[in-house]
Scaffold this motif. Sequence first.
Motif: not given
Length: 532
Positions: A11, A40, A42, A105-107, A118
């Motif tokens: 990320y 991805r 952060s 944290k994610g996409a 997100v």
Amino acid sequence: MAAAEDGGGVYAETSFSELEELWRVWDAKGEEEAKAAPPRVSLRGYVVSLRQMSAKLFFFDLLEDVDRPDQHAEGLVRMGRAGATKADIAAHRTKCTVTNEVRIKGALARTHRGGMVVEVVDVELLRSFDTQPEAVGNTRTMKRHAMDTKEDQELIKKIHQHVSHLSRSAAKQQIGVEAKKPPLCKAWWKGRCQKGPERCEFRHEFLTEEERQRYEAAAARSKQDKAEYAHDDDPHEGDKRSHNLRATLFADWLVETFGRDHMSKGSGVLDIAGGAGAVSFELHVRRAVPCTLIDPRAPRAMKHHRHFLKQMFKKFKRQDAAAAAAAVPEGGAPPAEGANDELEPAGKRRKVEEGAAPQEADGGEKEQTQAEEEDPRRQQHDMHLKGGVGTEAADDAHFRALYAEAGGDFRATLLKHRAMMVEACPETLDDPMFQDSALMIGMHPDQATCPIIDTALALNKPFVVVPCCVFPKLFPDRRTADGEPVKTYPQYLDYILRKDSRLRTAYLPFKGRNCAIYLHPDDVGKKPDVAA
């Protein structure tokens, strides 16, 4: 961009300005390509709003810099992503309390309207202030804080400036997506909006012809639904009172149909699934009929209940003050100046202070104009205060007892309450309160409708229910006489009436679903026919 590795992949540490450019590049790709490899990221920032949709889903808005409100992003957390459970969602939600500083944290993902969001897989709490959130609709906002340092207080003030202004529409504007228009004003659509298009926060026009057709179709369905539960036997069709008066009108009908003497026997009336206790208040407080509210939730005093008790208790306070003054022996110390100010109505005090004659201060109320008398809201207000059938039985002795019970506080809850769920099971049937009850009632009791009926029939007790919602998916085993699933309101009424041949029906004079099904005390001793 720095990179941080996680068990689920890498990320990239991303600033909010970099995020916007990253979104533009990714959004320009084809749908299949974009879905296969979403970026991805952060992100680090302050939570400025939280929108709880369910136990499995919530949204939140993140602000990177309190001095740059344009740097803003929206996060989505839902169950099932990266193996997240309900417990994980609850833990993430706690970390995302408004004003907390977090790292997510994610996409990147698209919303159904084409906006950016997100999709979060992990939330790390970096800093938490001592906050107390306040619920506003389905959004939690900041109410008050108790920080140690002056720097923290200044920071919270800056964050708070953006809490009520940042929304999903703001995020869409920043990434070039057209902001969502305000929703349509329902009052305008029904021809009842008093504010006008300038002052109303909702929309007074249709955006498209499709939207107009959708609302017209919904209105036609609503009209059809109302026609389904309109009954030829209803004598009040075309001349019904406001739905808000249903508790008062229901209590009137109960006293007329069953009588106070019968309703006061044994443990009295059981108001099952009575919610806030509107019917219980009408019976127990205003008509001196012993009544117990049976509901898992605690009752609450409604505004017109508090107003009624306030007027009643003021009268007793004035009487007590007059009695105390009369009991002072000759030559004794008179009450201190202003000691009884709160006992006198403000209008009367003002007239006396301004030098008005005593008879003017004690003058009657102004006569109502014809327009006031015909105003339905005025009629509703008068009925809430004056009551209806049976209220004459509640004399001063009854209200004196309530006054003493409440300690003179008109905000006190004076209802008898028992928190429980009612089912026709041994635990309920063996309960002395149910066995000794004079009448079981349910005004729009929802899922508790049939349990009330089954319990009363098992104990051979009089009861009254006013059914409302059918819940065909919750109770799929209910069947009509033809074996079809019970889905409509008329089918539901027929299903209930087939439970016992002794049941009667009556229609109450308020708008909405107003059919009362009941077992009268005169029919309790009769032998029922075999149910169909």
